[in-house]
Write an enzyme that holds these catalytic residues in place. Structure first.
Site, PDB file in Angstrom:
ATOM      1  N   SER A  13       0.815  -1.300  -0.008  1.00 49.44           N
ATOM      2  CA  SER A  13      -0.040   0.091  -0.071  1.00 49.44           C
ATOM      3  C   SER A  13       0.951   1.288  -0.098  1.00 49.44           C
ATOM      4  O   SER A  13       0.632   2.145  -0.644  1.00 49.44           O
ATOM      5  CB  SER A  13      -1.200   0.110   1.257  1.00 49.44           C
ATOM      6  OG  SER A  13      -1.687  -1.187   1.218  1.00 49.44           O
ATOM      7  N   TYR A  44      -2.362 -10.498   3.312  1.00 48.09           N
ATOM      8  CA  TYR A  44      -2.529  -9.126   3.885  1.00 48.09           C
ATOM      9  C   TYR A  44      -3.722  -8.772   4.222  1.00 48.09           C
ATOM     10  O   TYR A  44      -4.612  -8.516   3.054  1.00 48.09           O
ATOM     11  CB  TYR A  44      -1.553  -8.225   2.801  1.00 48.09           C
ATOM     12  CG  TYR A  44      -1.675  -6.923   3.237  1.00 48.09           C
ATOM     13  CD1 TYR A  44      -1.814  -6.312   4.639  1.00 48.09           C
ATOM     14  CD2 TYR A  44      -1.315  -5.883   2.044  1.00 48.09           C
ATOM     15  CE1 TYR A  44      -1.947  -4.755   4.686  1.00 48.09           C
ATOM     16  CE2 TYR A  44      -1.001  -4.431   2.566  1.00 48.09           C
ATOM     17  CZ  TYR A  44      -1.295  -4.087   3.875  1.00 48.09           C
ATOM     18  OH  TYR A  44      -1.234  -2.716   3.998  1.00 48.09           O
ATOM     19  N   LYS A  61      -0.069 -10.795   7.297  1.00 51.34           N
ATOM     20  CA  LYS A  61       0.229  -9.346   7.751  1.00 51.34           C
ATOM     21  C   LYS A  61      -1.041  -8.896   8.378  1.00 51.34           C
ATOM     22  O   LYS A  61      -1.778  -8.676   7.296  1.00 51.34           O
ATOM     23  CB  LYS A  61       0.689  -8.436   6.740  1.00 51.34           C
ATOM     24  CG  LYS A  61       0.969  -7.038   7.106  1.00 51.34           C
ATOM     25  CD  LYS A  61       1.568  -6.131   6.041  1.00 51.34           C
ATOM     26  CE  LYS A  61       1.942  -4.963   5.928  1.00 51.34           C
ATOM     27  NZ  LYS A  61       0.939  -3.973   6.867  1.00 51.34           N
TER      28      LYS A  61
END
Length: 313
Positions: A50, A139, A169
């Site tokens: 990101s 993620y 994550k």
């Protein structure tokens, strides 16, 4: 594949992708940034996450970031490449390229905008994670995709059981939900989450699990690297000191839901990096806007100063 197939732990920056004033990919800036990370002693890096503004890059640029990054790091620490995309086919193709480029692993969110169901989440991650034999990192990024994997009972456990998944994550803004993820899956996969504080230290020191944190930008490496090194060797007193210093910086810049205190998180990060004279910052790309307001820049400089940094005028 499971947690013992990788050595991933500690403090990892999610690297921003440098762009020139003309908004071109800055390959030299990226290499210089990764060299700085090596000097900081980071334990790994995420490219094209990101913070890396994958959403504003062309597929060719994303591939080039992976190539430049792997070459610049040269095996000194693990490189995981983000392959998030709107379809599994796109993400799988980026994963295959990351493997060819020499990455140590790949990572993806679920597709933005789609709001997939739990069954669709599992199907997506099965296809993308099996596109290569690289270790895969799931993620969870509710702020970016409007789906919180940690909020669905049993979903994190199901994802941990996928053959190539070695890590998760978990960037939910709900700390207790992240704790539940650690408790549910850390016996099978590595878990990166909001651990760089006293609560995270209690988790790790108490044997409940937790392996590291992936931090947007890496400004906090000065405190995050020694925190995890102290925590993982059981030096609680030293780790507490570093945790408190890290939190002064982090809490001054980022809200609990991972939004920025002064601007969009990536925009304020690059502003902070520029104030510190760090390589590889430059500008953001639209739809993000750079921070140019002198009052806001002064506020960011104040946070950096309070946290022990010396920003440039």
């Amino acid at each position: 594949m499971d947690r013992d197939d990788v050595t991933w732990s500690g403090y990892w920056p999610a690297a921003p992708t440098p762009f020139t004033a003309g908004l071109e990919l800055d390959e030299a800036g990226l290499a210089a940034l990764l060299e700085m990370y090596a000097g900081d002693g980071v334990h790994g890096v995420l490219l094209n996450g990101s913070t890396g503004e994958w959403f504003s890059q062309s597929p060719a640029e994303r591939r080039r970031v992976a190539e430049v990054g792997v070459e610049a790091v040269a095996g000194r620490y693990p490189v995981v490449v983000g392959v998030s995309a709107f379809t599994a086919a796109e993400a799988a193709e980026l994963a295959r390229h990351a493997k060819a480029a020499g990455a140590d692993g790949v990572l993806a969110t679920v597709p933005p905008y789609v709001h997939p169901s739990p069954a669709e989440v599992l199907a997506f991650y099965r296809e993308v994670s099996e596109a290569t034999d690289l270790p895969f990192m799931v993620y969870n990024w509710p702020r970016g995709v409007a789906v919180d994997l940690a909020a669905v009972p049993g979903l994190m456990s199901g994802l941990a059981d996928l053959p190539n998944v070695a890590a998760i994550k978990d960037s939910t803004g709900d700390w207790l939900a992240m704790l539940a993820t650690v408790e549910a899956v850390s016996d099978r996969v590595r878990v990166f989450g909001s651990l760089t504080h006293r609560r995270g230290l209690a988790l790790m020191a108490g044997g409940l699990g937790g392996d590291g944190a992936i931090d947007g930008g890496g400004i906090g490496a000065r405190y995050g690297v020694p925190f995890f090194e102290a925590a993982l060797r059981g030096d609680i007193a030293t780790a507490r000191t570093w945790a408190d210093r890290y939190q002064k910086l982090s809490a001054g810049m980022i809200a609990p839901d991972y939004s920025g205190r002064f601007a969009s998180p990536i925009s304020q990060l690059k502003a902070a990096m520029n104030l510190l004279g760090q390589p590889g910052a430059g500008s953001v790309r639209p739809p993000l806007l750079p921070v140019t307001d002198p009052i806001v820049l002064k506020q960011i400089a104040g946070v950096l100063t309070d946290a022990g940094f010396t920003p440039e005028a």
